[in-house]
Design a protein around this motif. Structure first.
Motif, PDB file in Angstrom:
ATOM      1  N   LEU A  52       0.830  -1.211   0.000  1.00  0.00           N
ATOM      2  CA  LEU A  52       0.000   0.000   0.000  1.00  0.00           C
ATOM      3  C   LEU A  52       0.864   1.261   0.000  1.00  0.00           C
ATOM      4  CD1 LEU A  52      -2.842  -0.999   2.502  1.00  0.00           C
ATOM      5  CD2 LEU A  52      -3.024  -0.725   0.020  1.00  0.00           C
ATOM      6  N   THR A  53       1.965   1.223   0.748  1.00  0.00           N
ATOM      7  CA  THR A  53       2.889   2.360   0.750  1.00  0.00           C
ATOM      8  C   THR A  53       3.452   2.596  -0.644  1.00  0.00           C
ATOM      9  OG1 THR A  53       3.508   1.877   3.039  1.00  0.00           O
ATOM     10  CG2 THR A  53       4.979   3.313   1.799  1.00  0.00           C
ATOM     11  N   ASN A  54       3.770   1.509  -1.329  1.00  0.00           N
ATOM     12  CA  ASN A  54       4.274   1.624  -2.692  1.00  0.00           C
ATOM     13  C   ASN A  54       3.215   2.153  -3.650  1.00  0.00           C
ATOM     14  OD1 ASN A  54       7.151   0.097  -3.396  1.00  0.00           O
ATOM     15  ND2 ASN A  54       6.289  -0.445  -1.427  1.00  0.00           N
ATOM     16  N   SER A  55       1.954   1.804  -3.399  1.00  0.00           N
ATOM     17  CA  SER A  55       0.863   2.329  -4.226  1.00  0.00           C
ATOM     18  C   SER A  55       0.783   3.845  -4.127  1.00  0.00           C
ATOM     19  CB  SER A  55      -0.481   1.721  -3.786  1.00  0.00           C
ATOM     20  OG  SER A  55      -0.511   0.353  -4.002  1.00  0.00           O
ATOM     21  N   LEU A  56       0.838   4.347  -2.896  1.00  0.00           N
ATOM     22  CA  LEU A  56       0.793   5.797  -2.687  1.00  0.00           C
ATOM     23  C   LEU A  56       1.992   6.477  -3.336  1.00  0.00           C
ATOM     24  CD1 LEU A  56      -0.364   5.921   1.046  1.00  0.00           C
ATOM     25  CD2 LEU A  56      -1.715   6.469  -0.975  1.00  0.00           C
ATOM     26  N   SER A  57       3.151   5.844  -3.218  1.00  0.00           N
ATOM     27  CA  SER A  57       4.353   6.400  -3.849  1.00  0.00           C
ATOM     28  C   SER A  57       4.182   6.504  -5.351  1.00  0.00           C
ATOM     29  CB  SER A  57       5.568   5.518  -3.527  1.00  0.00           C
ATOM     30  OG  SER A  57       5.800   5.472  -2.146  1.00  0.00           O
ATOM     31  N   GLY A  58       3.639   5.439  -5.948  1.00  0.00           N
ATOM     32  CA  GLY A  58       3.421   5.438  -7.391  1.00  0.00           C
ATOM     33  C   GLY A  58       2.453   6.522  -7.841  1.00  0.00           C
ATOM     34  N   ILE A  59       1.409   6.741  -7.041  1.00  0.00           N
ATOM     35  CA  ILE A  59       0.428   7.781  -7.370  1.00  0.00           C
ATOM     36  C   ILE A  59       1.077   9.161  -7.327  1.00  0.00           C
ATOM     37  CG2 ILE A  59      -1.658   8.956  -6.547  1.00  0.00           C
ATOM     38  CD1 ILE A  59      -2.675   6.199  -5.627  1.00  0.00           C
ATOM     39  N   ASN A  62       3.528   9.575 -10.283  1.00  0.00           N
ATOM     40  CA  ASN A  62       2.799   9.802 -11.533  1.00  0.00           C
ATOM     41  C   ASN A  62       2.207  11.210 -11.581  1.00  0.00           C
ATOM     42  OD1 ASN A  62       1.408   8.514 -14.061  1.00  0.00           O
ATOM     43  ND2 ASN A  62      -0.228   9.552 -12.963  1.00  0.00           N
ATOM     44  N   GLU A  63       1.665  11.652 -10.454  1.00  0.00           N
ATOM     45  CA  GLU A  63       1.068  12.987 -10.391  1.00  0.00           C
ATOM     46  C   GLU A  63       2.108  14.069 -10.650  1.00  0.00           C
ATOM     47  OE1 GLU A  63      -2.214  15.637  -9.785  1.00  0.00           O
ATOM     48  OE2 GLU A  63      -1.952  13.540 -10.368  1.00  0.00           O
ATOM     49  N   CYS A  64       3.320  13.824 -10.178  1.00  0.00           N
ATOM     50  CA  CYS A  64       4.417  14.766 -10.370  1.00  0.00           C
ATOM     51  C   CYS A  64       4.702  14.965 -11.861  1.00  0.00           C
ATOM     52  CB  CYS A  64       5.652  14.241  -9.653  1.00  0.00           C
ATOM     53  SG  CYS A  64       7.109  15.282  -9.836  1.00  0.00           S
ATOM     54  N   PHE A  65       4.813  13.872 -12.602  1.00  0.00           N
ATOM     55  CA  PHE A  65       5.114  13.965 -14.028  1.00  0.00           C
ATOM     56  C   PHE A  65       3.882  14.383 -14.847  1.00  0.00           C
ATOM     57  CE2 PHE A  65       8.619  11.234 -12.630  1.00  0.00           C
ATOM     58  CZ  PHE A  65       9.672  11.888 -13.241  1.00  0.00           C
ATOM     59  N   ARG A  66       2.685  14.038 -14.364  1.00  0.00           N
ATOM     60  CA  ARG A  66       1.467  14.466 -15.065  1.00  0.00           C
ATOM     61  C   ARG A  66       1.360  15.982 -15.076  1.00  0.00           C
ATOM     62  NH1 ARG A  66      -3.320  16.527 -14.259  1.00  0.00           N
ATOM     63  NH2 ARG A  66      -3.001  16.717 -12.006  1.00  0.00           N
ATOM     64  N   ARG A  67       1.623  16.595 -13.928  1.00  0.00           N
ATOM     65  CA  ARG A  67       1.563  18.056 -13.847  1.00  0.00           C
ATOM     66  C   ARG A  67       2.667  18.694 -14.685  1.00  0.00           C
ATOM     67  NH1 ARG A  67       0.339  19.325  -7.422  1.00  0.00           N
ATOM     68  NH2 ARG A  67      -1.746  18.385  -7.362  1.00  0.00           N
ATOM     69  N   GLY A  80      -1.311   6.273 -14.834  1.00  0.00           N
ATOM     70  CA  GLY A  80      -0.869   6.001 -13.472  1.00  0.00           C
ATOM     71  C   GLY A  80      -1.403   4.720 -12.857  1.00  0.00           C
ATOM     72  N   MET A  81      -2.710   4.460 -12.999  1.00  0.00           N
ATOM     73  CA  MET A  81      -3.303   3.319 -12.312  1.00  0.00           C
ATOM     74  C   MET A  81      -2.732   1.978 -12.748  1.00  0.00           C
ATOM     75  SD  MET A  81      -4.952   4.740 -10.039  1.00  0.00           S
ATOM     76  CE  MET A  81      -5.511   3.210  -9.281  1.00  0.00           C
ATOM     77  N   PRO A  82      -2.519   1.737 -14.055  1.00  0.00           N
ATOM     78  CA  PRO A  82      -1.892   0.454 -14.433  1.00  0.00           C
ATOM     79  C   PRO A  82      -0.510   0.280 -13.812  1.00  0.00           C
ATOM     80  CG  PRO A  82      -2.883   1.498 -16.353  1.00  0.00           C
ATOM     81  CD  PRO A  82      -2.922   2.513 -15.246  1.00  0.00           C
ATOM     82  N   ILE A  83       0.272   1.349 -13.790  1.00  0.00           N
ATOM     83  CA  ILE A  83       1.624   1.285 -13.216  1.00  0.00           C
ATOM     84  C   ILE A  83       1.550   1.044 -11.713  1.00  0.00           C
ATOM     85  CG2 ILE A  83       3.718   2.625 -12.758  1.00  0.00           C
ATOM     86  CD1 ILE A  83       3.170   4.071 -15.431  1.00  0.00           C
ATOM     87  N   VAL A  84       0.672   1.782 -11.044  1.00  0.00           N
ATOM     88  CA  VAL A  84       0.521   1.644  -9.596  1.00  0.00           C
ATOM     89  C   VAL A  84       0.017   0.247  -9.227  1.00  0.00           C
ATOM     90  CG1 VAL A  84      -0.830   2.421  -7.610  1.00  0.00           C
ATOM     91  CG2 VAL A  84       0.178   4.100  -9.165  1.00  0.00           C
ATOM     92  N   THR A  85      -0.925  -0.270 -10.000  1.00  0.00           N
ATOM     93  CA  THR A  85      -1.483  -1.599  -9.725  1.00  0.00           C
ATOM     94  C   THR A  85      -0.425  -2.686  -9.849  1.00  0.00           C
ATOM     95  OG1 THR A  85      -3.666  -0.899 -10.526  1.00  0.00           O
ATOM     96  CG2 THR A  85      -3.253  -3.267 -10.395  1.00  0.00           C
ATOM     97  N   VAL A  86       0.328  -2.651 -10.948  1.00  0.00           N
ATOM     98  CA  VAL A  86       1.387  -3.646 -11.153  1.00  0.00           C
ATOM     99  C   VAL A  86       2.435  -3.547 -10.050  1.00  0.00           C
ATOM    100  CG1 VAL A  86       3.287  -4.349 -12.668  1.00  0.00           C
ATOM    101  CG2 VAL A  86       1.061  -3.782 -13.650  1.00  0.00           C
ATOM    102  N   SER A  87       2.832  -2.327  -9.717  1.00  0.00           N
ATOM    103  CA  SER A  87       3.840  -2.107  -8.675  1.00  0.00           C
ATOM    104  C   SER A  87       3.373  -2.645  -7.330  1.00  0.00           C
ATOM    105  CB  SER A  87       4.142  -0.608  -8.566  1.00  0.00           C
ATOM    106  OG  SER A  87       4.976  -0.346  -7.464  1.00  0.00           O
TER     107      SER A  87
END
Length: 205
Positions: A52-59, A62-67, A80-87
């Motif tokens: 779960l910690t890794n999920s938050l990190s991934g979000i 992703n948000e950093c590069f999206r902006r 973001g979600m596919p990457i976060v889910t796999v991670s």
């Protein structure tokens, strides 16, 4: 019945031999029956907590590069979600298999070994994988949507990777903090899991 690890010659008469999978399940049954349950939560939910910690990190990554790529919020779900889910799934499964299960099987009770293995997992799948996936995914999507100018990956490959490097360097402080949080969580969980394991086996820690 007490679970003990040893060679075939060391097995006493009347002992029941278990496969590694059966031994892990036996240990988890003991964990579930432990009273109070609050003492065993690191073994029960440690792998999930790291995931779960890794999920938050991934979000956040992703948000950093999206902006930075000026993409709409829909890019979070598209990229973001596919990457976060796999991670998250990868970290949770691998942590359970190579950290929690190995500990319950008594294959390793070396604190630095367990912590090092956990840190390696969160470093690769909790930071590096989301970093590469999110940065490239958002950059390619920005090219398709023409939100910012980026060199063509096919025609100007060198310039594209130079731009990518600049974007990563610009966010280096943030990425370092994300990695630090992941590492701290991983080390704390590993420490608590080993402590719970010794308690489960009625040993002083």
């Amino acid at each position: 019945m007490v679970l003990r690890k040893g060679t075939v010659a060391e097995i006493p008469p009347g002992a029941v031999r278990l496969t590694p999978a059966e031994a892990v399940m036996y240990q988890f049954d003991a964990v579930k029956k432990w009273k109070p349950q609050s003492e065993m939560w690191p073994l029960m939910y440690g792998s999930l907590g790291v995931g779960l910690t890794n999920s938050l990190s991934g979000i956040f990554i992703n948000e950093c590069f999206r902006r930075q790529c000026l993409l709409p919020k829909s890019a979070l779900f598209l990229i973001g979600m596919p990457i976060v889910t796999v991670s998250s799934i990868a970290v949770t499964f691998l942590h359970y298999k190579y950290v929690t299960s190995e500990l319950l099987l008594m294959n390793s009770t070396c604190m630095p070994c367990i912590q090092g293995r956990t840190v390696l997992l969160v470093g690769l799948f909790g930071t590096l994988y989301p970093l590469i996936g999110s940065s490239f995914g958002n950059m390619l999507q920005a090219q398709r949507m023409d939100t910012i100018y980026l060199p063509s990956l096919n025609k100007e490959t060198k310039k594209f990777f130079q731009t990518w490097q600049q974007m990563v360097q610009k966010n280096s402080n943030f990425l370092t903090k994300v990695l630090a949080v992941n590492v701290i969580v991983a080390v704390v969980v590993a420490h608590l899991q080993l402590k719970a394991f010794y308690r489960l086996n009625q040993q002083d820690y």
